[in-house]
Design a protein around this motif. Structure first.
Motif, short mmCIF file in Angstrom:
data_model
loop_
_atom_site.label_atom_id
_atom_site.label_comp_id
_atom_site.label_asym_id
_atom_site.label_seq_id
_atom_site.Cartn_x
_atom_site.Cartn_y
_atom_site.Cartn_z
N ASP A 135 64.05 75.85 30.09
CA ASP A 135 63.01 76.92 29.74
C ASP A 135 61.93 76.30 29.05
OD1 ASP A 135 64.87 79.44 30.21
OD2 ASP A 135 65.29 78.85 28.84
N GLY A 144 61.97 80.37 24.26
CA GLY A 144 62.50 82.21 23.95
C GLY A 144 62.46 82.88 25.03
N ARG A 145 63.33 83.83 24.99
CA ARG A 145 63.18 84.57 26.42
C ARG A 145 64.47 85.84 25.54
NH1 ARG A 145 66.31 81.47 29.96
NH2 ARG A 145 67.40 83.52 29.90
N GLU A 159 68.12 86.92 26.50
CA GLU A 159 68.98 85.18 25.44
C GLU A 159 69.66 85.69 24.80
OE1 GLU A 159 67.34 80.79 25.64
OE2 GLU A 159 65.96 82.21 25.02
N ARG A 162 66.84 87.37 19.78
CA ARG A 162 65.13 86.99 20.17
C ARG A 162 64.24 88.15 21.01
NH1 ARG A 162 66.98 81.09 22.03
NH2 ARG A 162 65.62 80.12 20.32
N PHE A 222 55.78 82.55 22.56
CA PHE A 222 56.75 83.11 23.83
C PHE A 222 56.05 83.64 25.07
CE2 PHE A 222 58.52 83.78 19.87
CZ PHE A 222 59.63 82.37 19.54
N SER A 231 58.92 85.27 27.37
CA SER A 231 59.68 86.89 26.72
C SER A 231 59.89 87.34 28.05
CB SER A 231 58.55 86.54 25.58
OG SER A 231 58.33 86.13 24.51
N THR A 251 72.31 75.81 29.92
CA THR A 251 71.39 75.61 28.65
C THR A 251 71.60 74.43 28.12
OG1 THR A 251 70.67 76.68 26.71
CG2 THR A 251 72.61 76.88 27.06
N ARG A 285 74.13 82.12 26.61
CA ARG A 285 73.69 81.68 24.99
C ARG A 285 75.56 81.75 24.95
NH1 ARG A 285 69.63 78.73 21.77
NH2 ARG A 285 70.67 78.70 20.48
N LYS A 317 66.64 82.57 11.90
CA LYS A 317 65.33 82.80 12.84
C LYS A 317 64.33 83.21 11.64
CE LYS A 317 64.15 85.20 16.15
NZ LYS A 317 63.30 84.16 17.12
N PHE A 326 63.81 78.71 15.80
CA PHE A 326 63.58 79.51 17.23
C PHE A 326 64.14 79.97 17.15
CE2 PHE A 326 59.63 77.02 17.61
CZ PHE A 326 59.05 77.60 17.88
#
Length: 310
Positions: free
Chosen positions: A49, A143-144, A147, A151, A192, A195, A255, A287, A305, A310
């Motif tokens: 990523d 970060g998406r 995931e 997030r 992000f 995202s 990942t 994840r 977070k 993150f």
């Protein structure tokens, strides 16, 4: 692998493809941050990523160099292949790299080693120290929303308070891709650009753009051992222990993070086409399938977070 064309793309030959639209959005976000902030930085771990994120940044400002430095929070338990890749990319593009070392904070007594050996939760303190000491006011992360559910709550611009904490109630609307980067002294904004991407989007974009990745993302023979249903790599971090048996398996990583909490998946996907086919058929997020730090509790990611992770 042939991409599926959406109906609106067939009807309108001038419409952007799905990947082109995501790329355009990412490039726009990078340029918006360059115009709004004084000292942005890109978090870069050498994972897929952050690699795609850097690729977008290179496109956003070409032929000029990327006007931001990179920041890597080094746990000391990283995969050697990923660190080698990180250093090679930095040299190739003439980038500036800041490294925030978890080991240095442990050696100075500011952090204490965890009994389970994992250092992923220890990254927050070095990260916040680097942001404060270098006066970074915008920090790009890879970060998406697909995931993990915490997030999924984030906006593209995520305001953090003077302690680096995240409060979902302080998030701002982002109608029509209008981003509000206003922040008080001591606060900063996490940004992000990926995202709205999915894991499959990321891999299809990597295939289209012919982006090089660390080899561990593709199936290969590796020494691993089983713990809590995951295949982990042995190392100085503390594994294996007791009755955990080391064996050779053909695996790949979906990942990449700390070796102590990032599991491999058994796979024969040794090419990008096979990886894309494997992901398209998967019903587990990357994840959820391979990160032990997210299995600690239902709210593990959200708790971190709120503390500045993150």
């Amino acid at each position: 692998m042939t991409a599926v064309t959406a109906p609106e793309e067939r009807d309108n030959p001038y419409a952007l493809s799905h990947l082109d639209a995501l790329e355009s959005e990412g490039v726009h976000i990078f340029r918006e941050v360059a115009g709004e902030f004084e000292r942005p930085v890109i978090l870069f771990s050498g994972g897929k990523d952050s690699i795609v994120m850097l690729h977008l940044a290179l496109k956003a400002f070409a032929p000029a160099p990327v006007p931001f430095a990179l920041l890597h929070v080094d746990t000391g338990h990283n995969f050697p292949e990923v660190i080698e890749y990180r250093d090679r990319v930095v040299a190739q593009h003439g980038l500036r790299l800041h490294v925030a070392s978890v080991q240095e904070f442990i050696d100075s007594g500011q952090l204490k080693e965890r009994p389970d050996g994992t250092r992923n939760p220890l990254q927050t303190v070095p990260l916040l120290h680097a942001i404060e000491s270098q006066r970074f006011d915008a920090v790009f992360g890879g970060g998406r929303r697909d995931e993990e559910k915490a997030r999924a709550k984030e906006r593209v611009f995520s305001l953090r308070d003077e302690f680096g904490g995240w409060d979902p109630r302080r998030q701002r609307p982002e109608l029509w891709q209008l981003y509000n980067g206003r922040h008080a002294p001591g606060e900063h904004v996490r940004v992000f650009p990926l995202s709205n991407w999915t894991e499959l989007d990321v891999w299809q974009y990597i295939a289209r753009e012919k982006i090089e990745l660390p080899a561990i993302y593709y199936a290969h023979e590796r020494t691993v051992f089983s713990r809590s249903g995951m295949w982990l790599a042995p190392g100085d971090w503390g594994g294996p222990v007791r009755d955990e048996q080391v064996e050779q398996r053909k695996v790949r990583y979906r990942t990449v993070g700390d070796m102590s909490c990032t599991g491999a998946v058994e796979s024969d996907a040794d090419s990008i086409e096979k990886v894309i086919a494997e992901i398209a058929a998967s019903r587990l997020t990357e994840r959820g399938a391979t990160r032990a730090d997210d299995k600690l509790s239902e709210a593990a990611m959200e708790d971190r977070k709120r503390e500045g992770y993150f």
